[in-house]
Design an enzyme around this catalytic site. Structure first.
Site, PDB file in Angstrom:
ATOM      1  N   VAL A  14      45.259  44.751  47.368  1.00  0.00           N
ATOM      2  CA  VAL A  14      46.398  44.978  47.133  1.00  0.00           C
ATOM      3  C   VAL A  14      46.618  46.588  47.811  1.00  0.00           C
ATOM      4  CG1 VAL A  14      47.556  46.376  45.186  1.00  0.00           C
ATOM      5  CG2 VAL A  14      46.263  44.364  44.470  1.00  0.00           C
ATOM      6  N   ASP A  37      34.684  59.003  48.396  1.00  0.00           N
ATOM      7  CA  ASP A  37      33.731  58.375  47.575  1.00  0.00           C
ATOM      8  C   ASP A  37      33.972  58.298  45.972  1.00  0.00           C
ATOM      9  OD1 ASP A  37      31.411  57.217  46.534  1.00  0.00           O
ATOM     10  OD2 ASP A  37      29.882  58.805  47.594  1.00  0.00           O
ATOM     11  N   ALA A  61      38.658  49.542  43.433  1.00  0.00           N
ATOM     12  CA  ALA A  61      38.012  49.233  42.152  1.00  0.00           C
ATOM     13  C   ALA A  61      36.436  48.556  42.643  1.00  0.00           C
ATOM     14  CB  ALA A  61      38.509  48.335  41.241  1.00  0.00           C
ATOM     15  N   TYR A  62      35.563  48.611  41.734  1.00  0.00           N
ATOM     16  CA  TYR A  62      34.330  47.665  42.037  1.00  0.00           C
ATOM     17  C   TYR A  62      34.655  46.454  41.236  1.00  0.00           C
ATOM     18  CZ  TYR A  62      29.346  46.440  41.084  1.00  0.00           C
ATOM     19  OH  TYR A  62      28.426  45.564  41.089  1.00  0.00           O
ATOM     20  N   THR A  63      34.730  45.465  42.124  1.00  0.00           N
ATOM     21  CA  THR A  63      35.402  44.083  41.665  1.00  0.00           C
ATOM     22  C   THR A  63      34.175  42.843  41.462  1.00  0.00           C
ATOM     23  OG1 THR A  63      36.220  43.506  43.853  1.00  0.00           O
ATOM     24  CG2 THR A  63      37.612  44.657  42.583  1.00  0.00           C
ATOM     25  N   ASP A 103      43.137  41.795  33.331  1.00  0.00           N
ATOM     26  CA  ASP A 103      43.073  41.019  32.441  1.00  0.00           C
ATOM     27  C   ASP A 103      41.806  40.888  31.593  1.00  0.00           C
ATOM     28  OD1 ASP A 103      42.121  39.492  34.940  1.00  0.00           O
ATOM     29  OD2 ASP A 103      42.453  37.851  33.729  1.00  0.00           O
ATOM     30  N   TYR A 126      31.812  44.624  33.731  1.00  0.00           N
ATOM     31  CA  TYR A 126      33.226  44.981  34.400  1.00  0.00           C
ATOM     32  C   TYR A 126      34.495  45.276  33.762  1.00  0.00           C
ATOM     33  CZ  TYR A 126      37.490  43.861  37.227  1.00  0.00           C
ATOM     34  OH  TYR A 126      38.786  43.879  37.795  1.00  0.00           O
TER      35      TYR A 126
END
Length: 292
Positions: A14, A37, A61-63, A103, A126
């Site tokens: 994104v 960081d 983000a941590y995905t 979501d 998550y």
């Protein structure tokens, strides 16, 4: 005078697209790890204090959904704690915060599309960390737009579409989960919708009427199997090996993190507030694949 826009996560799916769509709206300052960081509050504060932006866009983000089950502390630092610090710092400089959520804050037990007022109940680490980030932003008092996304994909990065295209070139048969449903959403549509929303928010003297959480996803829904079938069906025949795509259940493909079985998002609030509605997911998919 155009605002300074601080984009965090400039190399993500994104974030990459935002660099193109937000360019006409202000002076962009785009950063990513290791320049910033998100596990270090001092690093976050330094960037906001030195940039003094009018808008902060958090596209980082941590995905790694499954890895989050064992790297929960790191996931919480990036997805839960960092957005709260960003919100505090944005408030200090009177900046608007744009933050992207997921979501996966919902448990998937509904059978009709989720609306923004539905009670979150994440199934995994998550989702819990992302929900903590949403709540930190909401409780900070900063003017904000939280966009909850669904099944994000694009021509760059790591995502389901690119994985399916690679596997279709390597294997004759694939087994794909067919009992989880969502809204595949092109990263470019997310960035373009963000820009169109900001064009309305930026000139508003009172931005409080826009503050809140919004679902931002493609129109229509499908399963992972349906999504995979469309991707592979639209691929050129040259170099494609896959001839068969079997539908399997979630129980046949166990993963460390539980996923919501149904995370279709209702985007009527976005349409009511901004007059914006994303195209059908299949239309967007065709457009992406034409550009690759």
């Amino acid at each position: 005078m155009q605002p300074t826009i601080l984009i965090i996560g400039r190399i993500g799916q994104v974030g990459w697209e935002l660099r193109r769509t937000l360019g006409p709206l202000g002076r962009l300052v785009c950063v990513d790890y290791p320049e910033i960081d998100l596990t270090d509050g001092g690093s976050i504060r330094k960037w906001v204090q030195e940039t003094r932006p009018g808008i902060v866009v958090n596209a980082a983000a941590y995905t790694a959904v499954d890895k989050a089950e064992t790297e929960t502390e790191r996931c919480m630092q990036i997805n839960g704690t960092a957005p709260g610090i960003l919100a505090e710092e944005a408030k200090k400089v009177d900046a608007l915060l744009v933050h992207y959520s997921t979501d996966y804050v919902y448990d998937g037990t509904k059978t009709t599309p989720y609306v923004e007022d539905d009670q979150p109940n994440p199934l995994g680490a998550y989702g819990r960390c992302k929900l903590a980030g949403d709540q930190a932003v909401q409780q900070s008092g900063v003017q904000h737009l939280i966009f909850r996304l669904c099944w994000v994909y694009g021509a760059r990065g790591l995502n389901f579409m690119l994985t399916m295209m690679r596997l279709a070139r390597e294997r004759e048969k694939l087994r794909i989960v067919g009992d989880q449903y969502g809204c595949p959403t092109w990263s470019r549509m997310i960035a373009e919708t963000t820009a169109l929303a900001l064009k309305q928010v930026i000139p508003a003297a009172d931005k409080s009427g826009f503050t809140g959480a919004y679902h931002l996803a493609a129109t229509g829904c499908t399963s992972w199997h349906g999504f995979a079938s469309s991707i592979i069906g639209l691929m050129p025949e040259e170099g494609k090996k896959c001839k068969q795509i079997d539908k399997i259940s979630t129980s046949e493909y166990p993963l460390p993190a539980k996923r919501p079985a149904y995370s279709v998002l209702c985007c009527e609030k976005l349409e009511r507030t901004f007059g914006l509605k994303l195209p059908d997911w299949e239309e967007s998919l065709k457009e992406v694949l034409e550009k690759i």
